[in-house]
Design an enzyme around this catalytic site. Structure first.
Site, PDB file in Angstrom:
ATOM      1  N   ARG A   1       0.788  -1.242   0.000  1.00 60.88           N
ATOM      2  CA  ARG A   1       0.000   0.000   0.000  1.00 60.88           C
ATOM      3  C   ARG A   1       0.820   1.292   0.000  1.00 60.88           C
ATOM      4  O   ARG A   1       0.272   2.356  -0.266  1.00 60.88           O
ATOM      5  CB  ARG A   1      -0.966   0.033   1.192  1.00 60.88           C
ATOM      6  CG  ARG A   1      -1.909  -1.150   1.296  1.00 60.88           C
ATOM      7  CD  ARG A   1      -2.739  -1.349   0.054  1.00 60.88           C
ATOM      8  NE  ARG A   1      -3.806  -2.334   0.227  1.00 60.88           N
ATOM      9  CZ  ARG A   1      -4.471  -2.883  -0.769  1.00 60.88           C
ATOM     10  NH1 ARG A   1      -4.148  -2.581  -2.017  1.00 60.88           N
ATOM     11  NH2 ARG A   1      -5.424  -3.756  -0.538  1.00 60.88           N
TER      12      ARG A   1
ATOM     13  N   ASP B   1      -1.747 -12.976  -1.376  1.00 59.45           N
ATOM     14  CA  ASP B   1      -2.490 -11.814  -1.876  1.00 59.45           C
ATOM     15  C   ASP B   1      -2.891 -10.921  -0.695  1.00 59.45           C
ATOM     16  O   ASP B   1      -4.013 -10.414  -0.629  1.00 59.45           O
ATOM     17  CB  ASP B   1      -3.720 -12.240  -2.686  1.00 59.45           C
ATOM     18  CG  ASP B   1      -4.364 -11.079  -3.440  1.00 59.45           C
ATOM     19  OD1 ASP B   1      -3.743 -10.005  -3.516  1.00 59.45           O
ATOM     20  OD2 ASP B   1      -5.499 -11.243  -3.925  1.00 59.45           O
TER      21      ASP B   1
ATOM     22  N   HIS C   1      -6.918  -3.318   4.339  1.00 63.58           N
ATOM     23  CA  HIS C   1      -7.797  -2.154   4.190  1.00 63.58           C
ATOM     24  C   HIS C   1      -8.135  -1.610   5.581  1.00 63.58           C
ATOM     25  O   HIS C   1      -7.966  -2.298   6.597  1.00 63.58           O
ATOM     26  CB  HIS C   1      -9.100  -2.538   3.476  1.00 63.58           C
ATOM     27  CG  HIS C   1      -8.924  -2.881   2.039  1.00 63.58           C
ATOM     28  ND1 HIS C   1      -8.621  -1.947   1.075  1.00 63.58           N
ATOM     29  CD2 HIS C   1      -9.010  -4.073   1.388  1.00 63.58           C
ATOM     30  CE1 HIS C   1      -8.518  -2.538  -0.102  1.00 63.58           C
ATOM     31  NE2 HIS C   1      -8.751  -3.831   0.053  1.00 63.58           N
TER      32      HIS C   1
END
Length: 425
Positions: A66, A306, A310
């Site tokens: 991120r 993966d 969030h």
């Protein structure tokens, strides 16, 4: 650097056909000696690994860190520390950051930021500028800057002619292509697997063809281009069939399966909540069984996470509004051991192959190996005691997992990177 002696552990090193009690001596960041018994010196840090397993550090080919651009979800520091906690000593961050990792400058910036990381950071570069699917990125420049693979992960390059150009460039530069197989035109607003559970929850579904069509396309196109192809997060039974067909033709195609896809099916989704929303979605039981069989037979060679963190507010809502994604760095080995080894699908050695040895082969790097002279990237784990996954204790900023509270075996006790202890339980 301190000398480390790991004693009395069950060493599982498939690359060297070892599965038995051994001692391992580490000096100057490398494995010095592996033997049945090694005498300890006064100046050596001794780790007693009795009743523990000692394995080559795990290599995760599919991680979203991120940073830059979405640091509220994860940073390189928190993501890499989460990797260390999960026994993962090398991670490949995908390029869908902001800005996208699509140039030599952005690769260099990422590696500069990664100096804080306790684990190895192996960047993946985007196929197209901005991942917009319009113009090829400077692939050669990115390779010179340090990328280990190419991927448009998060989406597919839907322009087949442009994708062919990226495949040919990857072949010329000997870079593997990591394919996110998703035909965007077929998604049609789907948020979970199309099936009975989606109907019960009143949610639009995602069919298997969304994945399968691009798996087939990318295999065919990579055959023509002559490049190495790695298929990311495979979730369907037909993906396994297509990979097997490719392998029978002798094509350099590899494929990964994520722990959530071999552990859960869509019928285990209990409510309309974002923690169950991931891309590809949790599939039906037949798909799960096919993925396990593919892992067992070796058709599916790699287990990757993966890892996609969030914010809590983003995920704690209806799947109609929540973003796709699940975290996995801190649970991958435990889920793999519990679901595959403890249930007799794989041996522990086969699990280590899929988490250490084979990922190294996909990248063409000299890791996943505990032979003398190799880098001392090592994980020590306890596979005897059951514990509950507790997302509140994750090092990752992301807590988005449906496995919170699940009972598992396979707790990582110590992680060593280049001869340095970077995590200790």
């Amino acid at each position: 650097m301190e000398k480390i002696l790991i004693k009395n552990g069950r060493v599982v090193d498939p690359a060297n056909y070892i599965d038995g009690k051994k001692d391992i001596l580490i000096e100057d960041g490398k494995i010095k000696k592996v033997a049945d018994f090694i005498v300890e010196d006064e100046d050596t840090n001794v780790i007693d690994a009795d009743e523990k397993v000692v394995m080559p550090g795990f290599i995760d080919l599919h991680v979203h860190l991120r940073e830059p651009g979405f640091e509220y979800k994860e940073t390189i520091e928190t993501g890499s520390k989460a990797a260390a906690r999960g026994g993962v000593t090398s991670i490949c961050p995908m390029p869908n950051t902001k800005p996208v990792i699509d140039s030599p400058e952005s690769v260099k910036d990422l590696l500069k930021r990664a100096e804080c990381s306790p684990v190895h950071i192996l960047p993946i570069g985007a196929c197209t500028i901005g991942q917009e699917g319009k113009e090829l990125a400077d692939i050669e420049g990115m390779k010179d800057a340090g990328i280990v693979a190419l991927s448009e992960d998060g989406k597919s390059v839907m322009d087949s002619a442009l994708f062919r150009k990226s495949l040919k460039e990857a072949a010329r530069l000997d870079l593997p292509m990591f394919s996110h197989c998703e035909d965007k035109a077929l998604v049609e607003g789907g948020v979970m697997n199309k099936g009975q559970k989606a109907e019960e929850l009143g949610l639009p579904g995602i069919t298997n063809s969304v994945e399968d069509v691009i798996v087939a396309r990318d295999i065919i196109m990579s055959k023509e281009a002559g490049n190495r192809l790695h298929l990311c997060h495979c979730s369907t039974a037909d993906s396994v069939v297509l990979v097997e067909m490719a392998k029978k033709q002798g094509l350099p195609v590899s494929a990964e399966v994520c722990p959530h896809h071999f552990t859960m099916s869509d019928d285990e989704i209990t409510e309309d909540n974002g923690r169950f929303k991931m891309n590809p979605p949790l599939r039906n039981r037949e798909d799960v069984d096919a993925l396990k069989e593919g892992l067992k037979t070796g058709i599916m060679e790699v287990i990757s996470t993966d890892h996609a963190p969030h914010g809590k507010e983003e995920k704690d809502q209806s799947m109609l509004k929540a973003p796709f994604g699940i975290v996995g760095l801190e649970t991958s080995f435990a889920l793999g051991y519990t679901e595959l080894v403890d249930k007799g699908v794989l041996t522990l050695s086969q699990l280590v192959e899929k988490m250490s040895v084979n990922p190294a082969k996909v990248l063409g790097i000299d890791k996943g190996n505990l032979a003398p002279g190799k880098a001392a990237d090592i994980v020590i784990a306890d596979i005897t005691k059951e514990y509950k996954i507790d997302s509140s204790k994750f090092v990752s900023k992301g807590k988005n997992t449906p496995f919170d509270g699940k009972k598992v075996k396979g707790r990582v006790i110590t992680t060593i990177v280049d001869g340095k202890i970077v995590y200790k339980y």
